[in-house]
Design a protein around this motif. Structure first.
Motif, short mmCIF file in Angstrom:
data_model
loop_
_atom_site.label_atom_id
_atom_site.label_comp_id
_atom_site.label_asym_id
_atom_site.label_seq_id
_atom_site.Cartn_x
_atom_site.Cartn_y
_atom_site.Cartn_z
N ILE A 236 0.90 -1.31 0.04
CA ILE A 236 0.00 -0.15 0.05
C ILE A 236 0.74 1.21 -0.11
O ILE A 236 1.63 1.55 0.95
CB ILE A 236 -0.93 0.05 1.31
N ALA A 237 0.81 1.94 -0.96
CA ALA A 237 1.67 3.19 -1.29
C ALA A 237 1.44 4.23 -0.34
O ALA A 237 0.48 4.19 0.21
CB ALA A 237 1.63 3.75 -2.56
N ALA A 238 2.20 5.22 0.12
CA ALA A 238 2.08 6.05 1.03
C ALA A 238 0.98 7.19 0.61
O ALA A 238 0.88 7.37 -0.60
CB ALA A 238 3.33 6.96 1.19
N HIS A 239 0.14 7.49 1.35
CA HIS A 239 -1.08 8.31 1.17
C HIS A 239 -2.04 7.82 0.26
O HIS A 239 -2.44 8.96 -0.62
CB HIS A 239 -0.60 9.78 0.92
N SER A 240 -2.19 6.59 0.19
CA SER A 240 -3.15 6.05 -0.82
C SER A 240 -3.75 4.79 -0.22
O SER A 240 -3.56 4.75 0.90
CB SER A 240 -2.36 5.54 -2.18
N SER A 241 -4.59 4.03 -0.99
CA SER A 241 -5.53 3.02 -0.60
C SER A 241 -5.40 1.90 -1.51
O SER A 241 -5.04 1.98 -2.79
CB SER A 241 -6.94 3.59 -0.51
N ALA A 242 -5.54 0.88 -1.14
CA ALA A 242 -5.73 -0.44 -1.88
C ALA A 242 -6.99 -1.24 -1.67
O ALA A 242 -7.57 -1.16 -0.35
CB ALA A 242 -4.68 -1.40 -1.80
N SER A 243 -7.73 -1.76 -2.66
CA SER A 243 -9.13 -2.41 -2.45
C SER A 243 -8.73 -3.85 -2.85
O SER A 243 -8.14 -4.12 -3.99
CB SER A 243 -10.24 -1.74 -3.17
N ALA A 244 -9.77 -4.76 -2.26
CA ALA A 244 -9.73 -6.26 -3.00
C ALA A 244 -10.96 -6.54 -2.77
O ALA A 244 -11.86 -6.06 -1.79
CB ALA A 244 -8.93 -6.94 -1.95
N ASP A 245 -11.55 -7.51 -3.76
CA ASP A 245 -12.89 -7.85 -3.44
C ASP A 245 -13.08 -9.33 -2.93
O ASP A 245 -12.19 -10.05 -3.03
CB ASP A 245 -13.74 -7.85 -4.82
N LEU A 246 -13.99 -9.51 -1.95
CA LEU A 246 -14.10 -10.86 -1.53
C LEU A 246 -15.56 -11.39 -1.53
O LEU A 246 -16.46 -10.76 -1.57
CB LEU A 246 -13.90 -10.78 -0.06
N GLU A 247 -15.63 -12.53 -2.22
CA GLU A 247 -16.71 -13.32 -2.41
C GLU A 247 -17.48 -13.90 -1.14
O GLU A 247 -16.78 -14.67 -0.60
CB GLU A 247 -16.65 -14.28 -3.32
N LEU A 248 -18.63 -13.74 -0.74
CA LEU A 248 -19.35 -14.04 0.32
C LEU A 248 -20.63 -14.86 -0.29
O LEU A 248 -21.35 -14.48 -1.25
CB LEU A 248 -19.75 -12.78 1.16
N LYS A 249 -21.29 -15.70 0.52
CA LYS A 249 -22.16 -16.61 0.37
C LYS A 249 -22.81 -17.03 1.69
O LYS A 249 -22.29 -17.64 2.40
CB LYS A 249 -22.13 -17.56 -0.77
#
Length: 464
Positions: A236-249
């Protein structure tokens, strides 16, 4: 630049700084007194040794009691609230075992090189702890969930980690569910009766006195959680964000609650898995499954046929062609069909402005039907509501304990949390309506109100 420095200085807590440097000077003098006590001991001056050692201990105690609690209270509440969990790894256990072996060898041989190696290895543990703490510091966690969730359907949840630091990135972070804590219940005093002798029949004891006993009360069942897996963020770079998708059921309907999550890391040497607990409460309402079942496909044509027969009339959708009756209008005569059959025929249409349908849940009493049959009835009601909401029909719903609603999601929200309860003859109190009824009930056929048979289709939950 000078203004930024002045602004940074103005934000400093001067009282905390004074205490901090005072503690440093106090510890320095305590260390100096300890050195003098050693010198006095080597020279044989017992009085000087006692005085110097006492001064060192006194200064250390004053710093410990006067400065450390004060500085701890000055720490931001957010940082105090962030708690850490530690879990040993195989790599860390092997590393500690190696340190112990080398330490024993250094003590037995007085080899300075071994002492230096052991010191460096111990320092690496400190570096690992500080680095992992730094990686998880100033990390914010956000969760995004869909608004409408159905049991049995997969959904995608988005987990976002935001690094609010301006200069340094974060490495090797993982979002994990919190550790489950077993709740054994609480202790509660309850009123009882002291009986003597205890083995005699009731009301025939020699002594009966009011008494109290301490009993453990079982905890209330907790709603299931939302997240069960983990998500890995390598960078995760400085002063930034990272997202990830998670499958739920989700397999079952109901309310799901997520009480916090954890951000963990093994960076940089994998000696420990350090997890920072993040305060987060997320609630999710899971609707019953609306996937068509065999029972649904069996009853849907019957319901649709009864409903179309109920709503036939004037409109634009052709319902059927039949023989002419005296009360029919001449403009509805189908001349082509009349020429083919040789008899006067008319076209009959559905009444688009009166395609009103009401789905009614007559909630059975607890124990009236099996749990499997009850869940099948709830799923049938949800499937019918979802199907007809996509058709050309005006829908409304009725159920015990539910205000009359027109929105299908309001009805699905009711079905998500509904449980068996006594409805006090709900069908006989059903408000009158011009809509056609689809009624799900567990009552015997002979006990149903006769006025509902002409404009209702009954589905019996006990036969689901």
């Amino acid at each position: 630049m000078w203004r930024k420095i002045q602004l940074a200085i103005s934000k400093l807590d001067r009282a905390a700084l004074v205490r901090f440097f005072g503690a440093l000077f106090g510890l320095a003098f305590a260390f100096l007194a300890a050195i003098y006590s050693t010198v006095f001991r080597e020279s044989g001056n017992l009085i000087g040794t006692a005085i110097a050692a006492s001064v060192a201990l006194l200064l250390a105690a004053v710093v410990g009691f006067a400065t450390v609690p004060y500085l701890a209270k000055r720490v931001a509440f957010r940082r105090v609230r962030d708690a850490f969990d530690y879990e040993a790894t195989r790599e860390g256990a092997a590393y500690i075992f190696l340190i112990i072996i080398l330490g024993i060898a250094a003590l037995n041989t007085n080899n300075n090189l071994l002492f230096i190696i052991v010191s460096a290895m111990l320092g690496a543990i400190g570096v690992s702890g500080v680095s992992s703490w730094w990686m998880m510091g100033d990390i914010e966690l956000e969760i995004s969930l869909p608004q409408h969730v159905f049991a049995g359907r997969s959904l995608i949840a988005r987990v976002t980690l935001k690094n609010v630091r301006r200069w340094t990135p974060s490495f090797s972070l993982r979002v994990v569910p919190p550790k489950l804590v077993k709740h054994e219940g609480s202790l509660r005093w309850e009123k009882t009766v002291f009986r003597f002798p205890p083995k005699r029949p009731p009301n025939r004891e020699w002594i009966r006195l009011p008494d109290r006993s301490l009993r453990r009360v079982a905890p209330e069942p907790q709603p299931p959680g939302i997240f069960t897996g983990s998500i890995y963020f390598p960078f995760i770079a400085a002063h930034s964000s990272a997202s990830a998708d998670l499958e739920l059921k989700f397999r079952q309907r109901g309310r799901h609650v997520q009480e916090g999550l954890g951000v963990s890391t093994r960076f940089p040497f994998s000696f420990l898995t350090k997890t920072r607990r993040v305060s987060l409460k997320q609630e999710l309402l899971v609707y019953p499954s609306v996937e068509p079942t065999e029972d649904f496909f069996d009853v849907l044509p019957l319901i649709a046929g009864e409903f179309e027969a109920f709503v036939r009339g004037r409109g634009y959708d052709l319902y059927r062609i039949r023989e002419y009756l005296p009360e029919d209008s001449a403009r509805n005569v189908d001349w082509k069909a009349t020429a083919k059959t040789g008899a006067l025929t008319v076209r009959e249409f559905t009444r688009e402005d009166e395609r009103m349908l009401r789905i009614v849940i007559d909630n059975p009493a607890p124990g009236a039907v099996s749990e499997k049959a009850y869940e099948s009835g709830v799923q049938m009601a949800a499937s019918l509501a979802w199907h007809f909401s996509q058709q050309d029909a005006e829908l409304n719903f009725a159920a015990a304990g539910m205000e009359p609603r027109d929105g299908v999601y309001d009805f699905l929200s009711y079905l998500a949390l509904v449980g068996a309860e006594k409805s006090n003859d709900f069908l006989r109190q059903l408000p009158a309506s011009d809509a056609y009824n689809i009624i799900l009930t567990a009552q015997p056929r002979g006990s149903l109100p006769t006025e509902l048979w002409a404009k209702s289709y009954f589905l019996f939950i006990s036969e689901s």
